[in-house]
Write an enzyme that holds these catalytic residues in place. Structure first.
Site, short mmCIF file in Angstrom:
data_model
loop_
_atom_site.label_atom_id
_atom_site.label_comp_id
_atom_site.label_asym_id
_atom_site.label_seq_id
_atom_site.Cartn_x
_atom_site.Cartn_y
_atom_site.Cartn_z
CG HIS A 1 -1.99 -1.11 1.09
ND1 HIS A 1 -2.61 -1.68 2.16
CD2 HIS A 1 -2.49 -1.75 -0.01
CE1 HIS A 1 -3.47 -2.60 1.73
NE2 HIS A 1 -3.40 -2.68 0.43
CG HIS B 1 -6.95 -11.06 -7.59
ND1 HIS B 1 -6.30 -10.75 -8.75
CD2 HIS B 1 -7.31 -12.38 -7.68
CE1 HIS B 1 -6.25 -11.84 -9.52
NE2 HIS B 1 -6.85 -12.83 -8.89
CB SER C 1 -5.43 -1.97 -2.82
OG SER C 1 -6.20 -3.13 -3.04
CD GLU D 1 -12.84 -10.28 -3.78
OE1 GLU D 1 -11.72 -9.77 -3.68
OE2 GLU D 1 -13.03 -11.51 -3.59
N GLY E 1 -10.64 -12.62 -11.67
CA GLY E 1 -9.55 -11.65 -11.74
C GLY E 1 -8.62 -11.85 -12.93
CG ASP F 1 -2.86 -8.08 -3.62
OD1 ASP F 1 -2.04 -8.94 -3.27
OD2 ASP F 1 -3.47 -7.35 -2.81
C1 LIG Z 1 -4.77 -10.47 -1.25
S1 LIG Z 1 -6.47 -10.20 -1.32
C2 LIG Z 1 -6.62 -8.63 -2.03
C3 LIG Z 1 -6.23 -7.49 -1.15
C4 LIG Z 1 -6.42 -6.12 -1.75
N1 LIG Z 1 -5.83 -6.01 -3.07
C5 LIG Z 1 -5.79 -5.08 -0.84
O1 LIG Z 1 -4.59 -4.80 -0.99
O2 LIG Z 1 -6.49 -4.55 0.02
C6 LIG Z 1 -6.95 -11.25 -2.63
C7 LIG Z 1 -8.45 -11.18 -2.97
O3 LIG Z 1 -8.67 -11.93 -4.18
C8 LIG Z 1 -9.95 -12.53 -4.10
N2 LIG Z 1 -9.94 -13.64 -5.09
C9 LIG Z 1 -9.56 -14.93 -4.92
N3 LIG Z 1 -9.59 -15.58 -6.10
C10 LIG Z 1 -9.99 -14.68 -7.04
C11 LIG Z 1 -10.17 -14.74 -8.44
N4 LIG Z 1 -9.96 -15.86 -9.11
N5 LIG Z 1 -10.55 -13.62 -9.08
C12 LIG Z 1 -10.75 -12.45 -8.40
N6 LIG Z 1 -10.60 -12.33 -7.07
C13 LIG Z 1 -10.22 -13.43 -6.39
C14 LIG Z 1 -10.07 -12.96 -2.66
O4 LIG Z 1 -11.43 -13.10 -2.31
C15 LIG Z 1 -9.38 -11.79 -1.94
O5 LIG Z 1 -10.32 -10.82 -1.56
#
Ligand SMILES: C[S@@+](CC[C@H](N)C(=O)[O-])C[C@H]1O[C@@H](n2cnc3c(N)ncnc32)[C@H](O)[C@@H]1O
Length: 276
Positions: free
Chosen positions: A18, A41, A97, A115, A141, A161
């Site tokens: 971040h 993500h 983020s 998401e 994603g 991410d």
């Molecule tokens: C590491 S977290 C993201 C954190 C966010 N970018 C932040 O920095 O605040 C990863 C996210 O990806 C989501 N996720 C998991 N598989 C996914 C997919 N195939 N496509 C999109 N999102 C996905 C999860 O539910 C989770 O919320």
């Protein structure tokens, strides 16, 4: 899809990711042309550090809590964005983020967030509903580069991410980078990754070096020695087309950040996987 970011919000890896996003935006905003921000993500956007999930792991205490109240000049924008969510001096809410970027961007900028988790996706929509500059997608994603690029805005900052639940997430990151650059060669693309299995990471770096990226800056921050592949020893970010000035800022802040966030050990690395 078991991963929920609420357990990890504000940890040392979030701090690095971040803070880097904050600086990319600040450096991009030296020009007035609109910026598109894409988060493939995105998570839910906003986290309660006194919530059940955060309290179960307490990871934020070894992350953002260690920076709270610091007067380190390069952290001003980042800490200001976090403090805007919190009354008085108490640290309770932490921006993911999406919320961080929402706070830092201007009226001409746009956010495209994705998401896949159905519950987290709905929470993200609710958290972002007040802002007409934000579009939320609830899809896959890895489809985002093909679905959303090129953006109407010529300048793009993209965060990739994923949760790294799947064994092939590192390869998927490289593929998503290639797909993005094929559509917008000038895009600034940030790939976040955990520092766990060093042998796996070596293959990741090699794949990146063979990619078509014009330039790739690698940043890593360790809070343990990277000798135990079962724990999160640190985290890294590879930045394609980093904005001018970011490398210098990293060189200034990383030693301080490594010392402040270290647990059983501390360290950092900054180099070019592909030089400009
Ligand atoms: C590491 S977290 C993201 C954190 C966010 N970018 C932040 O920095 O605040 C990863 C996210 O990806 C989501 N996720 C998991 N598989 C996914 C997919 N195939 N496509 C999109 N999102 C996905 C999860 O539910 C989770 O919320």
């Amino acid at each position: 899809m078991n991963y929920r970011h609420a357990y990890h919000a504000g940890n040392h890896a979030d701090v690095l990711k971040h803070w880097l996003l904050t600086r990319c935006i600040a450096l991009m905003q030296k020009k007035s042309a609109p910026i598109a921000y894409i988060d493939t993500h995105a998570g839910i956007g906003l986290y309660d550090l006194q919530g059940e999930e955060a309290l179960k792991t307490d990871e934020w205490r070894e992350g953002i809590a260690r920076l709270w109240g610091s007067d380190q000049p390069l952290l001003v924008d980042y800490l200001h964005a976090v403090s805007e969510l919190n009354d008085d001096d108490e640290l309770r809410y932490y921006p993911g983020s999406p919320e961080l970027v929402r706070c830092l961007t201007r009226s001409q900028d746009h956010l495209y967030l994705n998401e896949k988790h159905p519950t987290d996706g709905q929470l993200l929509k609710e958290n972002m509903r007040i802002d007409l500059r934000v579009t939320v997608h609830l899809g896959e994603g890895w489809h985002v580069p093909r679905a959303l690029l090129p953006t109407a805005e010529k300048r793009l900052l993209m965060l990739i991410d994923p949760p790294f639940e799947e064994g092939d997430d590192l390869q998927s990151c490289v593929r998503a980078l290639e797909e993005s650059l094929a559509r917008m060669r000038q895009a600034i693309v940030c790939l976040w990754y955990p520092v766990k299995d060093v042998a796996q990471l070596r293959r990741f770096y090699q794949q990146l070096q063979k990619s078509s990226a014009p330039s790739l800056l690698r940043v890593e921050l360790y809070v343990h020695k990277p000798d135990d592949a079962t724990r999160l020893n640190g985290s890294g970010m590879v930045i394609c087309n980093p904005p001018w000035g970011l490398e210098d800022e990293l060189r200034q802040l990383l030693p301080w950040l490594a010392e402040t966030l270290q647990q059983s050990a501390g360290g950092w690395r900054l180099d070019w996987l592909i030089a400009d």
